[in-house]
Design a protein around this motif. Structure first.
Motif, PDB file in Angstrom:
ATOM      1  N   LYS A 196       0.885  -1.162   0.000  1.00 31.64           N
ATOM      2  CA  LYS A 196       0.000   0.000   0.000  1.00 31.64           C
ATOM      3  C   LYS A 196       0.921   1.209   0.000  1.00 31.64           C
ATOM      4  CE  LYS A 196      -3.655   0.170   2.625  1.00 31.64           C
ATOM      5  NZ  LYS A 196      -4.508   0.263   3.851  1.00 31.64           N
ATOM      6  N   LEU A 197       1.030   1.868  -1.145  1.00 29.49           N
ATOM      7  CA  LEU A 197       1.967   2.975  -1.306  1.00 29.49           C
ATOM      8  C   LEU A 197       1.322   4.272  -0.828  1.00 29.49           C
ATOM      9  CD1 LEU A 197       4.759   3.847  -2.410  1.00 29.49           C
ATOM     10  CD2 LEU A 197       3.631   4.279  -4.603  1.00 29.49           C
ATOM     11  N   LYS A 198       1.993   4.944   0.096  1.00 25.94           N
ATOM     12  CA  LYS A 198       1.439   6.167   0.690  1.00 25.94           C
ATOM     13  C   LYS A 198       2.199   7.427   0.292  1.00 25.94           C
ATOM     14  CE  LYS A 198      -0.410   3.756   4.744  1.00 25.94           C
ATOM     15  NZ  LYS A 198      -0.403   3.685   6.228  1.00 25.94           N
ATOM     16  N   GLY A 199       3.484   7.292  -0.026  1.00 31.54           N
ATOM     17  CA  GLY A 199       4.249   8.484  -0.366  1.00 31.54           C
ATOM     18  C   GLY A 199       5.566   8.146  -1.033  1.00 31.54           C
ATOM     19  N   ILE A 200       6.082   9.099  -1.810  1.00 31.58           N
ATOM     20  CA  ILE A 200       7.347   8.936  -2.520  1.00 31.58           C
ATOM     21  C   ILE A 200       8.204  10.176  -2.318  1.00 31.58           C
ATOM     22  CG2 ILE A 200       8.460   8.609  -4.766  1.00 31.58           C
ATOM     23  CD1 ILE A 200       6.061   7.164  -5.749  1.00 31.58           C
ATOM     24  N   ILE A 201       9.493   9.949  -2.105  1.00 33.17           N
ATOM     25  CA  ILE A 201      10.480  11.025  -2.064  1.00 33.17           C
ATOM     26  C   ILE A 201      11.428  10.849  -3.236  1.00 33.17           C
ATOM     27  CG2 ILE A 201      12.505  11.911  -0.826  1.00 33.17           C
ATOM     28  CD1 ILE A 201      11.079  11.404   1.771  1.00 33.17           C
ATOM     29  N   VAL A 202      11.741  11.924  -3.921  1.00 35.38           N
ATOM     30  CA  VAL A 202      12.698  11.891  -5.040  1.00 35.38           C
ATOM     31  C   VAL A 202      13.742  12.974  -4.792  1.00 35.38           C
ATOM     32  CG1 VAL A 202      13.041  12.107  -7.517  1.00 35.38           C
ATOM     33  CG2 VAL A 202      10.923  11.114  -6.645  1.00 35.38           C
ATOM     34  N   ALA A 203      14.977  12.566  -4.584  1.00 34.70           N
ATOM     35  CA  ALA A 203      16.067  13.512  -4.348  1.00 34.70           C
ATOM     36  C   ALA A 203      17.015  13.526  -5.546  1.00 34.70           C
ATOM     37  CB  ALA A 203      16.835  13.153  -3.076  1.00 34.70           C
ATOM     38  N   GLY A 204      17.443  14.713  -5.911  1.00 33.57           N
ATOM     39  CA  GLY A 204      18.376  14.867  -7.023  1.00 33.57           C
ATOM     40  C   GLY A 204      19.371  15.968  -6.742  1.00 33.57           C
ATOM     41  N   ARG A 205      20.046  16.416  -7.769  1.00 42.72           N
ATOM     42  CA  ARG A 205      21.030  17.475  -7.624  1.00 42.72           C
ATOM     43  C   ARG A 205      20.366  18.851  -7.709  1.00 42.72           C
ATOM     44  NH1 ARG A 205      25.861  15.125 -11.585  1.00 42.72           N
ATOM     45  NH2 ARG A 205      26.635  13.529 -10.127  1.00 42.72           N
ATOM     46  N   ASP A 206      21.050  19.836  -7.176  1.00 41.96           N
ATOM     47  CA  ASP A 206      20.521  21.195  -7.186  1.00 41.96           C
ATOM     48  C   ASP A 206      20.915  21.893  -8.485  1.00 41.96           C
ATOM     49  OD1 ASP A 206      19.226  23.468  -6.396  1.00 41.96           O
ATOM     50  OD2 ASP A 206      20.860  24.191  -5.118  1.00 41.96           O
ATOM     51  N   ASP A 207      20.496  21.305  -9.590  1.00 37.37           N
ATOM     52  CA  ASP A 207      20.786  21.883 -10.897  1.00 37.37           C
ATOM     53  C   ASP A 207      19.713  21.436 -11.883  1.00 37.37           C
ATOM     54  OD1 ASP A 207      21.423  19.237 -11.664  1.00 37.37           O
ATOM     55  OD2 ASP A 207      23.578  19.547 -11.376  1.00 37.37           O
ATOM     56  N   GLU A 208      19.946  21.667 -13.164  1.00 36.99           N
ATOM     57  CA  GLU A 208      18.922  21.374 -14.174  1.00 36.99           C
ATOM     58  C   GLU A 208      18.709  19.887 -14.419  1.00 36.99           C
ATOM     59  OE1 GLU A 208      20.262  23.556 -17.562  1.00 36.99           O
ATOM     60  OE2 GLU A 208      19.265  25.407 -16.933  1.00 36.99           O
ATOM     61  N   SER A 209      19.584  19.037 -13.870  1.00 40.33           N
ATOM     62  CA  SER A 209      19.450  17.595 -14.084  1.00 40.33           C
ATOM     63  C   SER A 209      18.412  16.958 -13.164  1.00 40.33           C
ATOM     64  CB  SER A 209      20.802  16.900 -13.881  1.00 40.33           C
ATOM     65  OG  SER A 209      21.169  16.886 -12.501  1.00 40.33           O
ATOM     66  N   HIS A 210      17.875  17.709 -12.219  1.00 43.75           N
ATOM     67  CA  HIS A 210      16.861  17.178 -11.305  1.00 43.75           C
ATOM     68  C   HIS A 210      15.572  16.917 -12.087  1.00 43.75           C
ATOM     69  CE1 HIS A 210      14.079  16.812  -7.968  1.00 43.75           C
ATOM     70  NE2 HIS A 210      15.070  16.902  -7.101  1.00 43.75           N
ATOM     71  N   PRO A 211      14.935  15.758 -11.899  1.00 42.45           N
ATOM     72  CA  PRO A 211      13.672  15.490 -12.618  1.00 42.45           C
ATOM     73  C   PRO A 211      12.605  16.512 -12.256  1.00 42.45           C
ATOM     74  CG  PRO A 211      14.042  13.856 -10.893  1.00 42.45           C
ATOM     75  CD  PRO A 211      15.314  14.636 -11.011  1.00 42.45           C
ATOM     76  N   SER A 212      11.806  16.885 -13.234  1.00 38.50           N
ATOM     77  CA  SER A 212      10.784  17.911 -13.015  1.00 38.50           C
ATOM     78  C   SER A 212       9.369  17.346 -12.979  1.00 38.50           C
ATOM     79  CB  SER A 212      10.862  18.967 -14.117  1.00 38.50           C
ATOM     80  OG  SER A 212      10.622  18.380 -15.395  1.00 38.50           O
ATOM     81  N   LYS A 213       9.217  16.096 -13.390  1.00 39.08           N
ATOM     82  CA  LYS A 213       7.885  15.491 -13.407  1.00 39.08           C
ATOM     83  C   LYS A 213       8.014  14.007 -13.102  1.00 39.08           C
ATOM     84  CE  LYS A 213       4.837  16.924 -16.339  1.00 39.08           C
ATOM     85  NZ  LYS A 213       4.048  17.206 -17.579  1.00 39.08           N
ATOM     86  N   MET A 214       7.011  13.445 -12.432  1.00 39.14           N
ATOM     87  CA  MET A 214       6.989  12.016 -12.110  1.00 39.14           C
ATOM     88  C   MET A 214       5.605  11.468 -12.421  1.00 39.14           C
ATOM     89  SD  MET A 214       7.806  10.108  -8.459  1.00 39.14           S
ATOM     90  CE  MET A 214       6.687  11.161  -7.509  1.00 39.14           C
ATOM     91  N   ARG A 215       5.568  10.307 -13.075  1.00 33.66           N
ATOM     92  CA  ARG A 215       4.317   9.665 -13.449  1.00 33.66           C
ATOM     93  C   ARG A 215       4.321   8.228 -12.912  1.00 33.66           C
ATOM     94  NH1 ARG A 215       3.776   8.829 -18.770  1.00 33.66           N
ATOM     95  NH2 ARG A 215       1.556   9.384 -18.875  1.00 33.66           N
ATOM     96  N   LEU A 216       3.225   7.821 -12.304  1.00 35.41           N
ATOM     97  CA  LEU A 216       3.127   6.508 -11.673  1.00 35.41           C
ATOM     98  C   LEU A 216       2.111   5.624 -12.384  1.00 35.41           C
ATOM     99  CD1 LEU A 216       3.001   7.556  -7.900  1.00 35.41           C
ATOM    100  CD2 LEU A 216       5.022   7.154  -9.329  1.00 35.41           C
ATOM    101  N   PHE A 217       2.474   4.350 -12.527  1.00 38.83           N
ATOM    102  CA  PHE A 217       1.590   3.351 -13.109  1.00 38.83           C
ATOM    103  C   PHE A 217       1.553   2.136 -12.180  1.00 38.83           C
ATOM    104  CE2 PHE A 217       3.424   5.789 -16.547  1.00 38.83           C
ATOM    105  CZ  PHE A 217       2.349   6.057 -17.380  1.00 38.83           C
ATOM    106  N   LYS A 218       0.369   1.631 -11.946  1.00 36.45           N
ATOM    107  CA  LYS A 218       0.174   0.504 -11.040  1.00 36.45           C
ATOM    108  C   LYS A 218      -0.012  -0.801 -11.812  1.00 36.45           C
ATOM    109  CE  LYS A 218      -3.423  -1.324  -7.949  1.00 36.45           C
ATOM    110  NZ  LYS A 218      -4.736  -1.054  -7.318  1.00 36.45           N
ATOM    111  N   ASN A 219       0.737  -1.826 -11.399  1.00 34.52           N
ATOM    112  CA  ASN A 219       0.548  -3.205 -11.858  1.00 34.52           C
ATOM    113  C   ASN A 219       0.574  -3.345 -13.381  1.00 34.52           C
ATOM    114  OD1 ASN A 219       0.340  -3.800  -9.154  1.00 34.52           O
ATOM    115  ND2 ASN A 219      -1.897  -3.969  -9.157  1.00 34.52           N
ATOM    116  N   ARG A 220       1.597  -2.758 -14.003  1.00 31.25           N
ATOM    117  CA  ARG A 220       1.825  -2.904 -15.447  1.00 31.25           C
ATOM    118  C   ARG A 220       3.286  -3.320 -15.679  1.00 31.25           C
ATOM    119  NH1 ARG A 220      -1.847  -0.497 -19.038  1.00 31.25           N
ATOM    120  NH2 ARG A 220      -3.585   0.580 -18.034  1.00 31.25           N
ATOM    121  N   PRO A 221       3.604  -4.591 -15.455  1.00 31.64           N
ATOM    122  CA  PRO A 221       4.999  -5.039 -15.563  1.00 31.64           C
ATOM    123  C   PRO A 221       5.605  -4.791 -16.938  1.00 31.64           C
ATOM    124  CG  PRO A 221       3.638  -6.706 -14.484  1.00 31.64           C
ATOM    125  CD  PRO A 221       2.697  -5.673 -15.037  1.00 31.64           C
TER     126      PRO A 221
END
Length: 209
Positions: free
Chosen positions: A84-109
Motif C-alpha cells: 500500500k503505497l502512501k508516499g514517494i520522495i525523489v532527491a536529485g542534484r541542485d541543478d537542471e538535471s533534477h527530474p521535473s515530473k513524475m508519473r506513476l503506473f500501477k501493476n503494469r509489468p
C-alpha cells in the motif's frame, strides 16, 4: 500543487531525519524484487537499483542513476508481495538535471517508454529536493494493492541528462496470496444465427465468477 506535501520541515532542524522512525517509514526498498527491477535508459547498467537504499544512505552521491541518450528514465519495480503505497520522495542534484515530473503506473509489468504514453494513474510536478525533504503523497485508494510499480520521469529542468540520488517509498507491505487461476470460457456476444431461439444480443448479461 496536487498530491504534494512536506514529509517534514524543509527549514532549519534536520536532526529528526536520522531517527529510526524515518528509517522504518521508508523501508519499502527492502520489499523490492531487485533481481527483476528494470531501469530503462540508465547510463550505467544496474545503477537504477542503487537509488533504492536505506534512509541513512539516501544522500550518498556515489550511488546515483544518470539517464543516457536523453532526459527520460523509467523504473519497472516488482515487489515481493503487495504494498500500500502512501508516499514517494525523489532527491536529485541542485541543478537542471533534477527530474521535473513524475508519473506513476500501477501493476503494469515491463512497461516501455512507448507504453508510458498512456494516461498515468497519478502524476506530480516535482520541486528541486537535494536533501530528501519533500514527500509526494499518493492516492492511497489507487495504490492500495500494488505488486508492481512503474515510475516514469519524462523530463528535468533543462539538462541533457537526468540525475537521481534517491527514491524513497513509504507505505505498508503484506505477503502475496497466490490462488489458482480459473479460466472460464463464455460467449461475450452470441451470434443469433447459432441459437435456435430468438435472442436479442443486446439484452444479454453475463456474470463472470
Amino acid at each position: 500543487m496536487s498530491g504534494h506535501r512536506h514529509g517534514h520541515s524543509c527549514e532549519g532542524d534536520h536532526d529528526h531525519d536520522e531517527t529510526p522512525e524515518m528509517g522504518l517509514q521508508y523501508s519499502l526498498y527492502q520489499k523490492i524484487d531487485k533481481e527483476n527491477l528494470e531501469c530503462l535508459n540508465e547510463a550505467v547498467e544496474g545503477s537504477g537499483k542503487e537509488v533504492f537504499k536505506t534512509w541513512e544512505d539516501r544522500l550518498n552521491t556515489v550511488k546515483i542513476v544518470e539517464s543516457d541518450v536523453d532526459e527520460e528514465l523509467l523504473f519497472n519495480i516488482p515487489f515481493t508481495g503487495n504494498i500500500k503505497l502512501k508516499g514517494i520522495i525523489v532527491a536529485g542534484r541542485d541543478d537542471e538535471s533534477h527530474p521535473s515530473k513524475m508519473r506513476l503506473f500501477k501493476n503494469r509489468p515491463h512497461m516501455t517508454f512507448d507504453d508510458a504514453r498512456i494516461k498515468a494513474d497519478q502524476e506530480f510536478e516535482l520541486h528541486h529536493d537535494t536533501q530528501a525533504n519533500l514527500e509526494y503523497a499518493t492516492k492511497v485508494v489507487t495504490f492500495s494493492s500494488v505488486y508492481h510499480l512503474t515510475i516514469h520521469f519524462p523530463s528535468n529542468f533543462g539538462s541533457d541528462s537526468t540525475h537521481i540520488l534517491y527514491i524513497g517509498l513509504r507505505g505498508e507491505w503484506q505477503e502475496a496470496h497466490h490462488h489458482g487461476v480459473t479460466i472460464c470460457t463464455y460467449e461475450a456476444r452470441p451470434n443469433v444465427a447459432d441459437h435456435k431461439a430468438d435472442v436479442n444480443p443486446d439484452s444479454l448479461t453475463h456474470e463472470i465468477l
